[in-house]
Design an enzyme around this catalytic site. Structure first.
Site, mmCIF file in Angstrom:
data_model
loop_
_atom_site.group_PDB
_atom_site.id
_atom_site.type_symbol
_atom_site.label_atom_id
_atom_site.label_comp_id
_atom_site.label_asym_id
_atom_site.label_seq_id
_atom_site.Cartn_x
_atom_site.Cartn_y
_atom_site.Cartn_z
ATOM 1 N N HIS A 167 -11.036 -6.263 -2.071
ATOM 2 C CA HIS A 167 -12.100 -6.141 -1.074
ATOM 3 C C HIS A 167 -13.275 -5.421 -1.746
ATOM 4 O O HIS A 167 -13.157 -4.254 -2.120
ATOM 5 C CB HIS A 167 -11.615 -5.321 0.120
ATOM 6 C CG HIS A 167 -10.444 -5.913 0.824
ATOM 7 N ND1 HIS A 167 -10.535 -7.021 1.622
ATOM 8 C CD2 HIS A 167 -9.146 -5.535 0.865
ATOM 9 C CE1 HIS A 167 -9.349 -7.307 2.133
ATOM 10 N NE2 HIS A 167 -8.479 -6.424 1.673
ATOM 11 N N ASP A 186 -12.373 -10.571 -0.143
ATOM 12 C CA ASP A 186 -13.640 -10.727 0.561
ATOM 13 C C ASP A 186 -14.672 -9.835 -0.126
ATOM 14 O O ASP A 186 -14.341 -8.796 -0.695
ATOM 15 C CB ASP A 186 -13.541 -10.469 2.061
ATOM 16 C CG ASP A 186 -12.965 -9.116 2.448
ATOM 17 O OD1 ASP A 186 -12.871 -8.228 1.571
ATOM 18 O OD2 ASP A 186 -12.599 -8.950 3.622
ATOM 19 N N ASN A 243 1.878 -5.308 -3.109
ATOM 20 C CA ASN A 243 0.485 -5.569 -2.764
ATOM 21 C C ASN A 243 -0.248 -4.255 -2.492
ATOM 22 O O ASN A 243 0.280 -3.376 -1.816
ATOM 23 C CB ASN A 243 0.447 -6.462 -1.513
ATOM 24 C CG ASN A 243 -0.934 -7.002 -1.210
ATOM 25 O OD1 ASN A 243 -1.558 -7.637 -2.061
ATOM 26 N ND2 ASN A 243 -1.416 -6.768 0.000
ATOM 27 N N GLU A 255 -6.318 -10.884 -0.853
ATOM 28 C CA GLU A 255 -7.096 -10.594 0.353
ATOM 29 C C GLU A 255 -8.587 -10.564 0.047
ATOM 30 O O GLU A 255 -9.329 -9.717 0.554
ATOM 31 C CB GLU A 255 -6.667 -9.258 0.963
ATOM 32 C CG GLU A 255 -5.186 -9.180 1.273
ATOM 33 C CD GLU A 255 -4.799 -7.872 1.945
ATOM 34 O OE1 GLU A 255 -5.695 -7.151 2.428
ATOM 35 O OE2 GLU A 255 -3.591 -7.581 2.006
ATOM 36 N N GLU A 285 0.805 -1.229 0.000
ATOM 37 C CA GLU A 285 0.000 0.000 0.000
ATOM 38 C C GLU A 285 0.837 1.279 0.000
ATOM 39 O O GLU A 285 0.665 2.157 0.845
ATOM 40 C CB GLU A 285 -0.950 -0.005 1.203
ATOM 41 C CG GLU A 285 -1.904 -1.184 1.195
ATOM 42 C CD GLU A 285 -2.822 -1.215 2.411
ATOM 43 O OE1 GLU A 285 -2.755 -0.293 3.246
ATOM 44 O OE2 GLU A 285 -3.597 -2.178 2.548
#
Length: 460
Positions: free
Chosen positions: A253, A284, A217, A282, A174
């Protein structure tokens, strides 16, 4: 780590200690993939019946983020071990967890996750080495020269501690701002070391563990936008100048305000075209029912359509422990019941046996039961599906120069290479629906400690 707002909007406040984000060895048409271990494979109508085994059949891994504090909960562990082939520690490898005091490293909780994964043949993704968040206070107080030394020391010590155990690392996490600028995010590293800190971190990481895959990432990079364009430009520059970068992680996400972008697949592909792997790190998706299931299926389909999309990790095992549990974003509910989204993912991967009900066939799961210098004992648990079976067959593959020196509770037949053992029951073929039996073997490692690889279980 997340996107709760549409692209270009301010990012919501970060929850405290928020959670973050197997590569499988596959034999046959998918080839032999490195840094992997298949732990659970099922055979129902000759199709895989768990997420990990179905992904392995497609040459991918399917993993979950894991928290050490839940490894004592039976439902959590049984779901993790049955369904997933890769793990990512949620918080246990972050800077504040492993080096709260400068130069003093504490690996206990992360070691527990890694040991659990290794004992079951799962692969491990490392998360994360350099990130602006979850930093101990002493880091921000350092001057530029001291900060550079501390960053490189931290990367080196953590990666060398897990050398040979972690197949891929989120080296930098990030580092870019949200919004339309494509600028770097303000952080101690950016503010004091400048743009070059990312390149330096990757070069340090390559020196620390040359065999590990090195990833960048980020979140809100799932579609083509200013932020993903900036990351794309950085990766393109790194590849052109020989800066060691092997993969790009897309956090993915999603919710109703920030859904799966229409250009998601195309965006993954344009990064892959730069010569790097892409990984969904990651995943979801908030919601429920058919809408959530469709979104999950679309994400998996996009990964499968991109040759260099090597795997998917969902950010958690169960809704009740998700960092945004109110949005019920995962594949298992709070009681570990499979949701429609689970069925959609399994179907997209080409597997069968979703819906939470029993399925005909059988499954196999591997555990290392003892280890010593020069060898280990392995145990395979065979479990019948939703109907009784009268026999079962599975394969166990060891990696040369390993050799199996003894077996028990099964009748092995070896292939010509001496590396692949087809195991049939000796006295334990008949199993009631849902019942289990085990067989075991001793492996002489001859210098190679990789776990064995299980083939699909075929029932009769």
């Amino acid at each position: 780590m997340t996107t709760l707002a549409p692209q270009g909007h301010a990012r919501p406040p970060r929850p405290a200690r928020r959670s973050r984000a197997r590569r499988a060895l596959v034999l046959g048409t998918a080839g032999l993939l490195a840094a992997a271990g298949v732990t659970t494979l099922t055979g129902a109508a000759e199709a895989a019946g768990t997420l990990g085994s179905a992904a392995a059949a497609k040459g991918r891994y399917f993993g979950a983020a894991v928290s050490a504090q839940y490894l004592g909960e039976a439902g959590y562990v049984s779901t993790l071990d049955r369904e997933f082939g890769s793990v990512t520690p949620e918080n246990e490898m972050k800077w504040d967890a492993v080096e709260a005091t400068r130069g003093t490293f504490a690996f206990g909780p992360a070691d527990r996750i890694v040991a659990h994964a290794q004992g079951r043949g799962m692969s491990v993704r490392g998360h994360t080495l350099v990130w602006h968040s979850q930093l101990p206070g002493w880091v921000a107080g350092l001057g530029a020269s001291d900060l550079r030394s501390a960053m490189n020391h931290h990367i080196t010590q953590v990666m060398q501690h897990y050398k040979g155990k972690v197949f891929a690392w989120d080296v930098v996490n990030e580092a870019f701002q949200d919004g339309g600028s494509g600028a770097r995010r303000s952080s101690p590293f950016q503010d004091k070391l400048g743009n070059g800190f990312i390149e330096e971190a990757f070069r340090t990481a390559r020196a620390a563990d040359p065999a590990a895959k090195l990833c960048y990432n980020d979140y809100n990079t799932d579609g083509v936008n200013a932020k993903s364009n900036a990351v794309h430009a950085m990766v393109k520059d790194f590849k052109a100048r020989g800066v060691p970068i092997d993969c790009v992680g897309f956090q993915s996400h999603f919710n109703s305000a920030s859904p799966v972008p229409a250009d998601y697949r195309a965006n993954l592909q344009r990064f892959a075209d730069l010569g790097v792997d892409v990984q969904i790190t990651e995943l979801d998706i908030e919601g429920s029912g058919s809408a959530q299931a469709t979104a999950y299926g679309n994400v998996v389909g996009a990964c499968l359509a991109v040759t260099r999309c090597t795997g998917i990790t969902v950010w958690g095992v169960t809704d009740k422990y998700s960092w945004r549990s109110a949005g019920t974003p995962l594949l298992f509910d709070g009681s570990y019941t499979k949701k429609p989204a689970y069925d959609a993912v399994l179907a997209a991967l080409g597997g069968t046996g979703g819906g939470g009900g029993g399925s005909a066939g059988c499954s196999v799961a591997y555990t290392t039961t003892a280890r010593w210098n020069g060898g280990f004992n392995g145990q395979v648990t065979v479990t019948a599906g939703g109907t009784p079976i009268t026999g079962w067959t599975t394969t166990v593959t060891v990696t040369p120069p390993q050799r199996v020196s003894a077996t028990w509770n099964g009748s092995p037949v070896w292939d010509g290479s001496g590396n692949v053992m087809t195991m049939r029951p000796s006295h334990n073929g008949s199993l009631a629906a849902g019942a289990s039996t085990t067989f075991g073997f001793t492996v002489m490692t001859n210098g190679n400690t990789a776990p064995p690889v299980l083939g699909a279980c075929t029932a009769s």
